[in-house]
Design a protein around this motif. Structure first.
Motif, PDB file in Angstrom:
ATOM      1  N   SER A 138       0.811  -1.222   0.000  1.00  0.00           N
ATOM      2  CA  SER A 138       0.000   0.000   0.000  1.00  0.00           C
ATOM      3  C   SER A 138       0.839   1.266   0.000  1.00  0.00           C
ATOM      4  O   SER A 138       0.459   2.265  -0.599  1.00  0.00           O
ATOM      5  CB  SER A 138      -0.926   0.020   1.226  1.00  0.00           C
ATOM      6  N   LEU A 139       1.959   1.249   0.720  1.00  0.00           N
ATOM      7  CA  LEU A 139       2.786   2.444   0.802  1.00  0.00           C
ATOM      8  C   LEU A 139       3.821   2.445  -0.305  1.00  0.00           C
ATOM      9  O   LEU A 139       4.561   1.486  -0.482  1.00  0.00           O
ATOM     10  CB  LEU A 139       3.495   2.509   2.158  1.00  0.00           C
ATOM     11  N   PRO A 140       3.894   3.506  -1.072  1.00  0.00           N
ATOM     12  CA  PRO A 140       4.876   3.582  -2.153  1.00  0.00           C
ATOM     13  C   PRO A 140       6.296   3.665  -1.615  1.00  0.00           C
ATOM     14  O   PRO A 140       6.525   4.138  -0.506  1.00  0.00           O
ATOM     15  CB  PRO A 140       4.492   4.871  -2.883  1.00  0.00           C
ATOM     16  N   GLU A 141       7.208   3.179  -2.392  1.00  0.00           N
ATOM     17  CA  GLU A 141       8.611   3.277  -2.018  1.00  0.00           C
ATOM     18  C   GLU A 141       9.086   4.712  -2.236  1.00  0.00           C
ATOM     19  O   GLU A 141       9.078   5.224  -3.362  1.00  0.00           O
ATOM     20  CB  GLU A 141       9.451   2.320  -2.863  1.00  0.00           C
ATOM     21  N   ASN A 159       2.142  11.729   2.560  1.00  0.00           N
ATOM     22  CA  ASN A 159       1.112  12.451   3.296  1.00  0.00           C
ATOM     23  C   ASN A 159      -0.252  11.872   2.939  1.00  0.00           C
ATOM     24  O   ASN A 159      -0.416  11.182   1.927  1.00  0.00           O
ATOM     25  CB  ASN A 159       1.182  13.955   3.035  1.00  0.00           C
ATOM     26  N   ARG A 160      -1.229  12.171   3.786  1.00  0.00           N
ATOM     27  CA  ARG A 160      -2.550  11.549   3.653  1.00  0.00           C
ATOM     28  C   ARG A 160      -3.235  11.927   2.345  1.00  0.00           C
ATOM     29  O   ARG A 160      -3.832  11.096   1.677  1.00  0.00           O
ATOM     30  CB  ARG A 160      -3.435  11.925   4.838  1.00  0.00           C
ATOM     31  N   ARG A 161      -3.164  13.202   2.001  1.00  0.00           N
ATOM     32  CA  ARG A 161      -3.851  13.665   0.799  1.00  0.00           C
ATOM     33  C   ARG A 161      -3.352  12.945  -0.451  1.00  0.00           C
ATOM     34  O   ARG A 161      -4.130  12.468  -1.271  1.00  0.00           O
ATOM     35  CB  ARG A 161      -3.658  15.176   0.643  1.00  0.00           C
ATOM     36  N   SER A 162      -2.033  12.881  -0.607  1.00  0.00           N
ATOM     37  CA  SER A 162      -1.475  12.236  -1.794  1.00  0.00           C
ATOM     38  C   SER A 162      -1.758  10.743  -1.794  1.00  0.00           C
ATOM     39  O   SER A 162      -1.990  10.137  -2.844  1.00  0.00           O
ATOM     40  CB  SER A 162       0.030  12.496  -1.882  1.00  0.00           C
ATOM     41  N   TYR A 163      -1.759  10.142  -0.607  1.00  0.00           N
ATOM     42  CA  TYR A 163      -2.062   8.711  -0.509  1.00  0.00           C
ATOM     43  C   TYR A 163      -3.499   8.435  -0.944  1.00  0.00           C
ATOM     44  O   TYR A 163      -3.767   7.486  -1.693  1.00  0.00           O
ATOM     45  CB  TYR A 163      -1.836   8.227   0.922  1.00  0.00           C
ATOM     46  N   LEU A 164      -4.451   9.252  -0.482  1.00  0.00           N
ATOM     47  CA  LEU A 164      -5.859   9.052  -0.834  1.00  0.00           C
ATOM     48  C   LEU A 164      -6.083   9.255  -2.329  1.00  0.00           C
ATOM     49  O   LEU A 164      -6.853   8.515  -2.957  1.00  0.00           O
ATOM     50  CB  LEU A 164      -6.739  10.002  -0.027  1.00  0.00           C
ATOM     51  N   VAL A 165      -5.408  10.247  -2.911  1.00  0.00           N
ATOM     52  CA  VAL A 165      -5.534  10.476  -4.354  1.00  0.00           C
ATOM     53  C   VAL A 165      -4.980   9.283  -5.119  1.00  0.00           C
ATOM     54  O   VAL A 165      -5.582   8.825  -6.108  1.00  0.00           O
ATOM     55  CB  VAL A 165      -4.809  11.776  -4.764  1.00  0.00           C
ATOM     56  N   SER A 207     -13.979  13.849  -2.331  1.00  0.00           N
ATOM     57  CA  SER A 207     -15.333  13.610  -1.843  1.00  0.00           C
ATOM     58  C   SER A 207     -15.316  12.911  -0.484  1.00  0.00           C
ATOM     59  O   SER A 207     -16.064  13.288   0.439  1.00  0.00           O
ATOM     60  CB  SER A 207     -16.110  12.759  -2.859  1.00  0.00           C
ATOM     61  N   LYS A 208     -14.455  11.906  -0.351  1.00  0.00           N
ATOM     62  CA  LYS A 208     -14.350  11.185   0.918  1.00  0.00           C
ATOM     63  C   LYS A 208     -13.855  12.112   2.028  1.00  0.00           C
ATOM     64  O   LYS A 208     -14.372  12.070   3.153  1.00  0.00           O
ATOM     65  CB  LYS A 208     -13.395   9.990   0.764  1.00  0.00           C
ATOM     66  N   TRP A 209     -12.875  12.938   1.712  1.00  0.00           N
ATOM     67  CA  TRP A 209     -12.326  13.806   2.755  1.00  0.00           C
ATOM     68  C   TRP A 209     -13.329  14.872   3.182  1.00  0.00           C
ATOM     69  O   TRP A 209     -13.406  15.227   4.351  1.00  0.00           O
ATOM     70  CB  TRP A 209     -11.018  14.451   2.297  1.00  0.00           C
ATOM     71  N   GLU A 223      -5.572  19.400   8.250  1.00  0.00           N
ATOM     72  CA  GLU A 223      -5.770  19.379   6.800  1.00  0.00           C
ATOM     73  C   GLU A 223      -5.101  18.173   6.153  1.00  0.00           C
ATOM     74  O   GLU A 223      -5.582  17.635   5.165  1.00  0.00           O
ATOM     75  CB  GLU A 223      -5.221  20.664   6.184  1.00  0.00           C
ATOM     76  N   ASP A 224      -3.969  17.753   6.719  1.00  0.00           N
ATOM     77  CA  ASP A 224      -3.230  16.641   6.137  1.00  0.00           C
ATOM     78  C   ASP A 224      -2.628  15.819   7.263  1.00  0.00           C
ATOM     79  O   ASP A 224      -2.886  16.073   8.446  1.00  0.00           O
ATOM     80  CB  ASP A 224      -2.135  17.156   5.201  1.00  0.00           C
ATOM     81  N   GLY A 225      -1.837  14.835   6.936  1.00  0.00           N
ATOM     82  CA  GLY A 225      -1.227  13.992   7.947  1.00  0.00           C
ATOM     83  C   GLY A 225      -0.260  13.021   7.314  1.00  0.00           C
ATOM     84  O   GLY A 225      -0.023  13.044   6.102  1.00  0.00           O
ATOM     85  N   ILE A 226       0.298  12.153   8.141  1.00  0.00           N
ATOM     86  CA  ILE A 226       1.282  11.171   7.688  1.00  0.00           C
ATOM     87  C   ILE A 226       0.641   9.789   7.640  1.00  0.00           C
ATOM     88  O   ILE A 226      -0.079   9.395   8.559  1.00  0.00           O
ATOM     89  CB  ILE A 226       2.492  11.147   8.642  1.00  0.00           C
ATOM     90  N   VAL A 227       0.892   9.062   6.569  1.00  0.00           N
ATOM     91  CA  VAL A 227       0.395   7.693   6.444  1.00  0.00           C
ATOM     92  C   VAL A 227       1.540   6.738   6.790  1.00  0.00           C
ATOM     93  O   VAL A 227       2.550   6.688   6.093  1.00  0.00           O
ATOM     94  CB  VAL A 227      -0.115   7.410   5.021  1.00  0.00           C
TER      95      VAL A 227
END
Length: 250
Positions: free
Chosen positions: A64-67, A79-85, A95-97, A113-117
């Motif tokens: 799930s997590l990119p290298e 970050n959370r935003r880029s992960y969700l996208v 829409s989910k956020w 607004e954002d966070g760490i995955v």
């Protein structure tokens, strides 16, 4: 009535067991935790007690997590935003956020607004240990710290130093003991078994709540919904009556 009859002990208080299957990376679990706590507070007038146990679930698979290349030898997490996208696409992620922001606002929860995955396995091990040692009070205190770390303070949930500090704050163990615990494998098998058991029972998303081992609530619900269900279960002597009100999905 005889003297012996007049000194009979009252009926023991009924305990309703709630298993809350969740992942600390799940924003719906963050909201659901608050909504459930508020609903339980709304049942204080009833002659029951609630024993809430959080059990683990992991939304991130191994791929799930990119290298991401390390910067100056330190790990870099998405970050959370880029992960969700990346996971849902831009439109669905936004829409989910937006839905999460509305739910958090209604529940009275702050939301960054954002966070760490980051992977939550270490946090789950600590939470399982907390319930074993200090029951729902200790685990609940730890849950609040972990959810705030993810959704308010944008902290790395996989950071051993942060988790060791959290363990000390809730009285589970001191930082040295917690660091040793986290670097070892204590509770790892227990966490894995709980996750496997949840998946085997049909849980494929969180939050998922099991009440007294009989009734399931899938997906986040409002405080009002939790309150209505818990009060009906607490007040009902008919198991058939209860079963009809708790098959709810968001």
């Amino acid at each position: 009535m005889s003297d012996s009859d007049s000194t009979l002990s009252p009926e023991p208080q009924r305990t309703i067991k709630i298993i809350f299957i969740s992942d600390y990376l799940c924003a719906f679990c963050y909201v659901g935790n608050k909504s459930l706590k508020d609903a339980i507070a709304g049942c204080r007038d009833l002659d029951v007690r609630f024993d809430v146990e959080f059990r683990p679930f992991t939304l991130l698979c191994q791929t799930s997590l990119p290298e991401i290349p390390k910067v100056k030898g330190e790990k870099v997490l998405p970050n959370r935003r880029s992960y969700l996208v990346r996971k849902f696409g831009k439109e669905q992620a936004e829409s989910k956020w937006k839905m999460i922001e509305e739910l958090a606002q209604k529940a009275g929860l702050p939301l960054a607004e954002d966070g760490i995955v980051a992977r939550s396995t270490l946090a789950h091990r600590l939470a399982v240990k907390a319930y074993k040692v200090g029951g729902q009070a200790m685990q609940g205190h730890l849950n609040d710290i972990l959810f705030d770390a993810v959704f308010v303070n944008c902290q790395d949930l996989s950071d051993v130093e942060f988790l060791a500090d959290a363990a000390e704050k809730v009285g589970l163990m001191n930082k040295t003991e917690a660091t040793t615990f986290l670097q070892d494998t204590d509770c790892k098998n227990c966490v894995n078994q709980m996750i496997e058991a949840a998946r085997a029972s049909g849980v494929n998303g969180v939050p998922s709540i099991i009440i007294d081992g009989k009734w399931a609530l899938n997906g986040v619900q409002s405080t009002e919904c939790y309150l209505q269900i818990l009060r009906k279960i607490a007040q009902s002597s008919s198991m058939t009556e209860c079963a009809s009100i708790v098959s709810v999905e968001s």
